[in-house]
Enzyme design. Structure first.
Site, PDB file in Angstrom:
ATOM      1  CB  CYS A   1      25.169  37.118  52.269  1.00  0.00           C
ATOM      2  SG  CYS A   1      26.054  38.670  52.499  1.00  0.00           S
TER       3      CYS A   1
ATOM      4  CG  HIS B   1      43.394  46.917  37.577  1.00  0.00           C
ATOM      5  ND1 HIS B   1      43.188  48.269  37.660  1.00  0.00           N
ATOM      6  CD2 HIS B   1      43.586  46.647  36.268  1.00  0.00           C
ATOM      7  CE1 HIS B   1      43.260  48.804  36.450  1.00  0.00           C
ATOM      8  NE2 HIS B   1      43.493  47.825  35.583  1.00  0.00           N
TER       9      HIS B   1
END
Length: 154
Positions: A67, A100
């Site tokens: 966006c 991670h």
């Protein structure tokens, strides 16, 4: 990481979405563009929810949410428990989101990132594997509330 990718944006990110779809297709990913397809004003939550539903239903392995700022659509995507959407602006964050945090959706802002940087972020995201190990416990806590630690008292 992924072979099937869904991508969605709002009107502000149509141009960036077009660039990233072309990149993905040139790298032989199966891409489903969830819209919109022109610059008429739309509401980013509608497209964020559409992308999140595709991930939750197993129609795609990963998603790209775009966006103007990347913020609104990332919030919408993260309302779906099956999604771990990371808003990134440079490749290291995209890599760490995968390695991670086992992110399965990357979000970027068309007004805040250039096309080349967005391509670099997407490439880093898609070429990085989740490390597991010590990170798995934290990912489990995101998906299973019963595994969360007790609140820290002040």
């Amino acid at each position: 990481m992924a072979s099937r990718i869904v991508i969605a944006s709002d009107h502000a990110a149509i141009g960036l979405k077009t660039v990233l779809v072309a990149l993905l297709e040139s790298q032989h990913f199966s891409v489903e563009d969830l819209g919109p397809f022109d610059t008429a004003s739309v509401d980013y939550p509608d497209y964020g929810y559409r992308l999140a539903r595709a991930i939750a239903e197993g129609r795609a392995d990963a998603g790209v949410a775009l966006c103007g700022s990347g913020i609104g659509i990332s919030i919408a995507v993260n309302r779906e428990p099956a999604c771990r959407c990371a808003l990134v602006s440079e490749p290291l964050s995209a890599q760490l989101a995968r390695s991670h945090n086992d992110a399965n959706v990357i979000a970027m802002g068309a007004r805040t990132i250039g096309e080349e940087m967005a391509k670099a972020c997407l490439t880093a995201f898609l070429s990085t594997r989740f490390e597991g190990g010590r990170h798995q416990r934290r990912i489990d806590q995101l998906s299973h509330p019963a595994l969360r630690a007790q609140p820290i008292e002040a």
